[in-house]
Design a protein around this motif. Structure first.
Motif, short mmCIF file in Angstrom:
data_model
loop_
_atom_site.label_atom_id
_atom_site.label_comp_id
_atom_site.label_asym_id
_atom_site.label_seq_id
_atom_site.Cartn_x
_atom_site.Cartn_y
_atom_site.Cartn_z
N GLU A 234 0.84 -1.21 0.00
CA GLU A 234 0.00 0.00 0.00
C GLU A 234 0.87 1.26 0.00
O GLU A 234 0.56 2.24 -0.67
N TRP A 235 1.96 1.22 0.75
CA TRP A 235 2.83 2.38 0.85
C TRP A 235 3.47 2.69 -0.50
O TRP A 235 3.52 3.83 -0.95
N LYS A 236 3.94 1.63 -1.17
CA LYS A 236 4.55 1.82 -2.50
C LYS A 236 3.50 2.29 -3.50
O LYS A 236 3.77 3.13 -4.35
N VAL A 237 2.30 1.74 -3.39
CA VAL A 237 1.22 2.18 -4.29
C VAL A 237 0.99 3.67 -4.11
O VAL A 237 0.85 4.42 -5.07
N PHE A 238 1.02 4.10 -2.84
CA PHE A 238 0.78 5.51 -2.58
C PHE A 238 1.92 6.38 -3.11
O PHE A 238 1.71 7.33 -3.85
N THR A 239 3.16 6.03 -2.74
CA THR A 239 4.28 6.91 -3.08
C THR A 239 4.66 6.85 -4.56
O THR A 239 5.06 7.83 -5.14
N ARG A 240 4.53 5.67 -5.17
CA ARG A 240 5.01 5.53 -6.54
C ARG A 240 3.93 5.72 -7.59
O ARG A 240 4.20 6.00 -8.74
N ILE A 241 2.65 5.51 -7.21
CA ILE A 241 1.59 5.57 -8.21
C ILE A 241 0.55 6.61 -7.86
O ILE A 241 0.35 7.58 -8.61
N LEU A 242 -0.10 6.44 -6.72
CA LEU A 242 -1.21 7.34 -6.40
C LEU A 242 -0.76 8.79 -6.31
O LEU A 242 -1.31 9.67 -6.99
N PHE A 243 0.23 9.05 -5.48
CA PHE A 243 0.62 10.43 -5.25
C PHE A 243 1.10 11.12 -6.53
O PHE A 243 0.59 12.20 -6.86
N PRO A 244 2.03 10.54 -7.28
CA PRO A 244 2.44 11.22 -8.50
C PRO A 244 1.31 11.39 -9.51
O PRO A 244 1.26 12.41 -10.20
#
Ligand SMILES: Nc1ncnc2c1ncn2[C@@H]1O[C@H](COP(=O)(O)OP(=O)(O)O)[C@@H](O)[C@H]1O
Ligand SMILES: [Mg+2]
Lengths: 294, 263
Positions: free
Chosen positions: A207-217
């Motif tokens: 979930e953290w990687k999804v957020f930092t690498r995909i969702l946020f950008p």
């Protein structure tokens, strides 16, 4: 085949006459500028000439209007007054008589705090509302009910709760600038391309990687739009809020000068508010452009 | 059958606004280890749906899917997926796009240097070692697709799933990448399931071509075994009678048997 044909065709054509570039170089050396160099000049000139004519027309209309109405100061009178006002922007003569610089800085700091708090709360809220269907369903009626409320309607609540003018003004900024940030961030989260989320799933990202690498950008450009809209609203609202709450600030200044019947200063304030709003917008656009990928 | 992948009586029904829509009905398919199988069919016949089922991105409405003796329960790093439109993350460099996958699969057991070396190896496998610091919008469509393949391969999957990997490319680039894919698959011994709508691509690359029939009741129409020796040379095969025969069989299926259904 066709590429070959093209090169063969072009050769005699180029021998026919000097290419436009070569021709320009040749003629630029001549003492007299050739006619089409002059013809090219309007390209940059025309970009300037429109705005210049627009502003001139505006000032002309203003002068005409001022000439026919004795209470409205004309451009010249306002200019003289502006030179004075900006000649000493940071004087202090008691709580109700301070330079325009102090007024502007006070307004900016109120906007900064209210807007900053709204971002701090609104953006994470937007992410959650966008990501979780249930939260979205839960918040939808509240948001659609409260969003259209005129910002100033929140002022009495602020005064009631905080029992002071300054926090009440900040509260109004907060509540009016939070909606664009929630709504745009949530919309950004909802439109993250399914492809990217599929990548996240086949790579089994946390979930953290999804957020930092995909969702946020992916959401960042939408978020920045929300931030920009919110800033516009905040700067619009601060003048009105300060008119009601008083204290040092550009809105209060307008109100005070109205009581003094100093119309030049009101006009100066209007232009100042406009220019600062424009600068804030440009600043945020500049920041937003840094986050564009394609 | 000791099939590596086995799909048994799989139905896929989507809930749509107009009610349930049966995209796939009673699909039965087995893929052996090291086998290269192509799915071919008209647009909208359910090729991507079938591939996404194997990828674990979709759950079948009914039926069973077994991969290496285990039921497919969701996506996993044992299956490398190459999407139709490359699906690279535009804010990450080519290196970082691949590294994201490497990190996930090998991050726990290996050092940072090892992970980087793995990423580089994957990029070099698709001849993109020089472009690692470029961003997706700075490279051509063919290169993007290669990064996508590198990303899938970098996880060292048991099975490679490709959804029209070269569909958006020009003919020359496509031919070049097809050759590269054959080389890579030969080198890694991967099991491959590839979706395509290109008849030559299907026949040239596959051990078996699975032809999907059109809606309604989309299902497996015919299966064609491609008995051509490897390594295959596209130029030599262009005039090979068996190649031409296979090609014609698939074309006939697509443009005679299926067009009539669609019309
Ligand atoms: N998530 C979905 N919901 C509803 N219908 C879908 C969904 N995904 C695919 N379909 C439908 O299923 C059919 C097959 O789609 P797809 O597998 O993408 O076809 P293709 O063979 O072109 O890859 C199409 O008619 C499509 O509209
Ligand atoms: Mg498809």
């Amino acid at each position: 085949m066709s590429a070959v044909a093209k090169t063969i065709k072009r050769e005699p054509f180029e021998n026919y006459a000097p290419s436009p570039v070569r021709k320009a170089a040749l003629e630029a050396k001549a003492a007299e500028p050739p006619p089409y160099i002059r013809a090219r000049a309007p390209e940059w000139l025309s970009r300037v000439i429109g705005p210049v004519i627009g502003i001139a027309l505006f000032i002309g209309l203003w002068a005409l209007l001022a000439a026919s109405s004795p209470n409205l100061p004309g451009p010249a009178k306002t200019w003289v007054s502006a030179v004075q006002v900006f000649g000493d922007p940071f004087y202090r003569k008691g709580p109700n008589d301070q330079g325009i610089g102090w007024n502007v800085l006070n307004s900016l700091s109120r906007v900064g705090i209210g807007f900053g708090l709204a971002a701090l709360i609104g953006i994470p809220l937007g992410f959650m509302v966008g990501r979780f269907r249930f939260l979205s369903d839960m918040s939808a009626p509240i948001i659609s009910l409260l969003r259209p409320v005129s910002p100033l309607a929140w002022l009495p609540i602020g005064l009631l709760v905080f029992k002071a003018a300054n926090p009440a003004a900040i509260w109004v900024i907060f509540i009016s600038s939070i909606w664009p940030m929630i709504i745009n961030t949530a919309a950004g989260v909802r439109q993250v391309p399914q492809d990217y989320l599929n990548v996240a799933r086949v790579l089994n990202l946390s979930e953290w990687k999804v957020f930092t690498r995909i969702l946020f950008p992916a959401v960042l450009p939408y978020m920045m739009t929300g931030v920009r809209l919110a800033m516009g609203v905040a700067w619009l609202v601060i003048v009105a809020a300060e008119m009601l709450t008083g204290g040092v600030g550009i809105g209060f200044w307008v109100w005070d000068e109205w009581n003094n019947l100093n119309v030049e200063h009101i006009i100066i304030a209007i232009f100042t508010v406009g220019v600062i709003g424009l600068l804030l917008e440009q600043l945020l656009l500049l920041v937003a452009r840094r986050f564009e990928y394609e | 059958m000791d099939k590596y992948l086995s799909i048994e009586h799989v139905d896929m029904v989507f809930d749509t606004r107009k009610g349930p829509f049966t995209a796939l009905a009673d699909i039965n398919l087995g893929v052996g280890q090291g086998e290269f199988v192509s799915l071919i069919g008209h647009s909208g016949c359910g090729k991507s749906t079938l591939l996404n089922l194997v990828a674990g991105l979709l759950k079948p409405t009914s039926g069973a899917m077994i991969l290496a003796t285990r039921e497919i329960a969701g996506p996993g790093p044992d299956r490398g997926v190459v999407f139709q439109n490359h699906s690279l993350l535009p804010w990450l460099s080519c290196f970082d796009n691949v590294h994201l996958a490497v990190e996930r699969v090998f991050g726990e057991g290996e050092s940072r240097a090892e992970l980087k070396a793995r990423t580089r190896r994957a990029l070099e496998l698709v001849h993109l070692g020089d472009a690692e610091s470029k961003f997706p919008h700075e490279i051509s469509g063919g290169m993007k697709q290669r990064v996508g393949i590198a990303r899938a391969l970098s996880m060292e999957p048991n099975m490679l799933l490709l959804d029209e990997p070269f569909g958006a490319l020009d003919a020359l680039t496509r031919a070049h990448l097809q050759d590269e894919l054959m080389r890579i698959v030969a080198a890694t011994g991967s099991t491959v399931l590839m979706v395509t709508h290109d008849v030559d691509e299907a026949v040239l690359l596959s051990d078996r071509v699975v032809m999907l029939s059109n809606r309604p009741a989309a299902g497996i129409g015919e299966v064609l075994d491609i008995d051509l020796a490897r390594p295959r040379e596209r130029l030599a095969l262009a005039a090979h009678p068996r190649y031409l025969h296979y090609r014609k069989t698939v074309l006939q299926f697509l443009y005679q048997k299926q067009m009539r259904v669609a019309a």
